[in-house]
Structures are given as structure tokens and as C-alpha cells.
Design an enzyme around this catalytic site. Structure first.
Site, short mmCIF file in Angstrom:
data_model
loop_
_atom_site.label_atom_id
_atom_site.label_comp_id
_atom_site.label_asym_id
_atom_site.label_seq_id
_atom_site.Cartn_x
_atom_site.Cartn_y
_atom_site.Cartn_z
N GLU A 36 192.62 20.34 38.45
CA GLU A 36 192.09 20.12 39.39
C GLU A 36 190.89 19.40 38.83
O GLU A 36 189.94 20.01 38.18
CB GLU A 36 191.57 21.45 40.04
CG GLU A 36 192.80 21.57 40.59
CD GLU A 36 191.99 23.55 41.39
OE1 GLU A 36 190.62 23.56 41.49
OE2 GLU A 36 192.81 23.61 42.46
N HIS A 69 167.74 7.58 32.37
CA HIS A 69 167.62 7.92 33.66
C HIS A 69 167.09 8.90 34.39
O HIS A 69 167.88 10.36 33.97
CB HIS A 69 168.97 7.05 34.53
CG HIS A 69 169.02 5.57 34.09
ND1 HIS A 69 170.30 4.95 34.00
CD2 HIS A 69 168.02 4.70 33.69
CE1 HIS A 69 169.69 3.65 33.80
NE2 HIS A 69 168.61 3.85 32.85
N LYS A 79 173.66 15.73 39.01
CA LYS A 79 175.16 14.84 38.25
C LYS A 79 175.92 15.58 37.74
O LYS A 79 175.67 16.71 37.40
CB LYS A 79 174.24 13.71 37.79
CG LYS A 79 173.30 13.04 38.44
CD LYS A 79 173.09 11.39 37.41
CE LYS A 79 172.24 10.62 37.74
NZ LYS A 79 171.84 9.73 36.93
N LYS A 176 165.48 -3.93 31.58
CA LYS A 176 164.88 -2.13 32.79
C LYS A 176 165.08 -1.05 31.71
O LYS A 176 164.55 -0.89 31.67
CB LYS A 176 165.66 -1.68 33.84
CG LYS A 176 165.18 -0.96 34.79
CD LYS A 176 166.36 -0.86 35.87
CE LYS A 176 167.58 0.58 35.88
NZ LYS A 176 167.75 0.99 36.94
N ASP A 177 165.95 -0.84 30.59
CA ASP A 177 166.44 0.09 30.77
C ASP A 177 165.58 -0.16 28.83
O ASP A 177 165.36 1.24 28.42
CB ASP A 177 167.33 0.75 29.68
CG ASP A 177 167.90 1.62 31.03
OD1 ASP A 177 167.48 2.02 31.96
OD2 ASP A 177 169.76 1.50 31.14
#
Length: 192
Positions: A36, A69, A79, A176-177
Site C-alpha cells: 500500500e 522550496h 508534502k 530560479k533556484d
């Protein structure tokens, strides 16, 4: 087993409260394996009640580093991440002002073989580095993405003490990073 139910995941607590590693119970035989990958009921009971609303997937090559981020409140995201192909080093950095673990991190290797998942609560910056030739990375979020709420801390901030296991000359970052501030120059929108 509790109340006749077999639990299918083990929760490993880390050095930062709320950040956990999840190891699934894998059932193997001559045909292959089964597990699972997510159970809302078991996650709520063993980790914390969270309702995930969006699933994302990225594919990256060796040396790609994404992060660190986060989404600013009121669009902050928790997350649940995993690597379904290849291997990544995944990192959560505590950016909650007033937290006893502010600026500290937890790092875990997530691979297609260990099937581990990593839960990062709201109030943490998140990033990963690809250690294999290619990696496919999946994650669940408890809030929808809002581009105007994007935030970040420099993934290359040496003061964080993260060993990304990628030589600097092989690191691949987005434009961007490369522009996120160092932690010392960062004004966190999160309170402990």
C-alpha cells in the site's frame, strides 16, 4: 495488528518533531511485490490528520538539485514524497521562526528499492538531489499550488550543513533556484 487490522507502514521519527520517514510493509513472492503506497486512514492514525489534495511528479537526471522550496501562508503545503524510479537525497529544513530546531535539517535517501516516503510538514523548506542516472519523484500536497506564494532558501547555503552527495561541478540548478536567499538573509513567513 490492531483491532483485527494489519498496519502496512512503519513510521520512523526523526530528530525534528513532525518530520517522519515512512517504510511500507512489502509483500513479496515469485510474482513480484505489493504494498500500500498510501492509506489515508493509517496516515491519519500514525502520522497526523492531513488531507492531500494534489499529486505531482517530476523526472530529473543525475545532478539535478531542486529546492529548497516552500509555499507562503495561507497557501503553505505539507508534502508526502517518494522516489519511484532511481534514487534521490531528500531534505527538509526547519524554517519556523522560534523553533528549537530552526535551520536544522533531516536528510533521507529515497529509492525505488527502499520504497521509503518522507513527510514534510508545513513550515519547512524542501529539496532533493538526484543521485541516480534518472529519477522519477512523486509527492502529495495538502494545499493547491499557487505560483504567487512561491518561496525558497538557497539549496547551496553552506551554513545548513547539508551533504548533497553531488559534486558542485556536476550540480544542475534552475535559474530560479540560484536566486533564493541564504538562511541568514531570509525572513521566514512561518512561526513555531
Amino acid at each position: 495488528m490492531v483491532g483485527g487490522r494489519i498496519f502496512c507502514m512503519e513510521v520512523i521519527h526523526t530528530s525534528i518533531d513532525g518530520v517522519v520517514i515512512i517504510e511500507p510493509r512489502i509483500f513479496q513472492d515469485a510474482r513480484g511485490y505489493f504494498f500500500e503506497s498510501f492509506s489515508q486512514r493509517e496516515f491519519n492514525e500514525k502520522v497526523r490528520p492531513v488531507q492531500f489534495v494534489q499529486d505531482n511528479e517530476s523526472m530529473s537526471s543525475y545532478g539535478v538539485m531542486r529546492g529548497l522550496h516552500f509555499q507562503r501562508p495561507p497557501f503553505a503545503q505539507a508534502k508526502l514524497v517518494r522516489c519511484v524510479r532511481g534514487a534521490v537525497l531528500d531534505v527538509a529544513v526547519d524554517i519556523r521562526r522560534g523553533s528549537p530546531t530552526y535551520g536544522q535539517h533531516v536528510a533521507v535517501e529515497l529509492t525505488e528499492d527502499n520504497h521509503r516516503q518522507f513527510f514534510i510538514p508545513q513550515g519547512f523548506a524542501h529539496g532533493f538531489a538526484v543521485l541516480s542516472e534518472v529519477a522519477v519523484f512523486q509527492y502529495k500536497c495538502d494545499n493547491f499550488y499557487h505560483p504567487e506564494a512561491d518561496g525558497g532558501v538557497s539549496i547551496l547555503d553552506a551554513s545548513l550543513g547539508i551533504d548533497w552527495r553531488i559534486p558542485t561541478d556536476r550540480a544542475i540548478l534552475s535559474d530560479k533556484d540560484t536566486k533564493h536567499p541564504l538562511l541568514r538573509d531570509f525572513d521566514s513567513p512561518f512561526e513555531y
